[in-house]
Design a protein around this motif. Sequence first.
Motif, PDB file in Angstrom:
ATOM      1  N   ASN A 244       0.696  -1.177  -0.056  1.00 20.43           N
ATOM      2  CA  ASN A 244       0.009   0.089  -0.006  1.00 20.43           C
ATOM      3  C   ASN A 244       0.915   1.313   0.018  1.00 20.43           C
ATOM      4  OD1 ASN A 244      -2.409  -1.641   0.090  1.00 20.43           O
ATOM      5  ND2 ASN A 244      -2.773  -1.199   2.190  1.00 20.43           N
TER       6      ASN A 244
ATOM      7  N   SER B 240      -0.626  -5.882  -1.590  1.00 19.92           N
ATOM      8  CA  SER B 240      -1.377  -4.579  -1.258  1.00 19.92           C
ATOM      9  C   SER B 240      -2.770  -4.484  -1.610  1.00 19.92           C
ATOM     10  CB  SER B 240      -0.605  -3.480  -2.473  1.00 19.92           C
ATOM     11  OG  SER B 240       0.624  -3.000  -2.092  1.00 19.92           O
ATOM     12  N   LYS B 241      -3.546  -3.860  -0.949  1.00 15.38           N
ATOM     13  CA  LYS B 241      -4.956  -3.564  -0.963  1.00 15.38           C
ATOM     14  C   LYS B 241      -5.244  -2.264  -1.424  1.00 15.38           C
ATOM     15  CE  LYS B 241      -6.009  -7.343   1.255  1.00 15.38           C
ATOM     16  NZ  LYS B 241      -5.415  -8.656   0.395  1.00 15.38           N
ATOM     17  N   ASP B 242      -4.831  -1.901  -2.723  1.00 15.86           N
ATOM     18  CA  ASP B 242      -4.769  -0.530  -2.827  1.00 15.86           C
ATOM     19  C   ASP B 242      -5.529  -0.605  -4.556  1.00 15.86           C
ATOM     20  OD1 ASP B 242      -2.734  -1.684  -4.601  1.00 15.86           O
ATOM     21  OD2 ASP B 242      -1.246   0.043  -4.165  1.00 15.86           O
TER      22      ASP B 242
END
Length: 90
Positions: free
Chosen positions: A12, A41-43
């Motif tokens: 992230n 990543s959780k973007d």
Amino acid sequence: MCKISIIIPVYNASAFLPKCMESIFIQSVKDIEILLVNDGSKDKGKTKKIVEKYVKKNPDKIRYFEKENGGVSTALNLALKEMTGDYFSW
């Protein structure tokens, strides 16, 4: 001259990635490879999109990996296994 592997584990961090990449390309050492490891990543794909822009400009210098989140040590270990340089920095 020795080849340097630059390892960048990210999670992230899309807001910081462009500045990071630009700082690498202004260095005096030119025999480099960049191994960027996206550690889950959780973007919504932002990191991947940013990296793709740099890969298009420098396809012979950048290698991109994605993996499930496991922490910085697992991202670093993946890059260390994949690096081809004589030395590394992260």
